[in-house]
Design a protein around this motif. Structure first.
Motif: not given
Length: 149
Positions: A89-92, A107, A111-112, A115, A127
């Motif tokens: 999973e991508h994290r901030h 985040s 992310e929403d 998208d 990205r």
């Protein structure tokens, strides 16, 4: 507290051709606590007596980030800092500009939003990079005390 985790064959495969130097970088990186720069990681390896060149450290960290196994942010001077990603999973993160403390943040809204932009624009493989920085409570308390004097 440093993370202790054994590397897996898939992680070694992410860094290109398997060499002892790349394995040393990967092991040191996984053990690092929080975000670390290539120069700091190289200095640690050198202090431990590991014969790894700075360019090998940069290439390995960049390959891990490209493969989704490392998060990358920039500090206030522009240096790239990396943090090992335990899962896919991508994290901030919110990062203290004073001491470097990093905390993952929710985040979901970012992310929403990303998208939604991708869907409405028709772009593929979108990205994004979001960097949040500030002064943590501990450093803020020290800074406030210094300003009162």
């Amino acid at each position: 507290m440093a993370r202790t985790r054994q590397r897996t064959p898939s992680e070694v495969a992410l860094i290109g051709r398997h060499t002892q130097q790349r394995s040393l970088v990967l092991t040191a990186f996984i053990s690092a606590d929080g975000f670390v720069g290539a120069q700091a990681l190289h200095a640690q390896l050198a202090a431990d007596g590991s014969p790894v060149g700075l360019s090998t450290v940069y290439r390995t960290l960049t390959a891990l980030a490209a493969a989704g196994r490392a998060d990358m942010v920039r500090d206030t001077s522009g240096e790239r800092l990396f943090r090992y990603r335990l899962g896919p999973e991508h994290r901030h993160y919110l990062i203290c500009t004073q001491c470097g403390l990093s905390r993952p943040v929710d985040s979901g809204p970012v992310e929403d939003w990303a998208d939604g932009i991708a869907q409405h624009s028709g772009f593929a493989n979108v990205r994004h990079t979001v960097e949040l920085s500030g002064v943590c409570p501990d450093c803020g308390t020290g800074q406030a005390a210094t300003e009162r004097q």
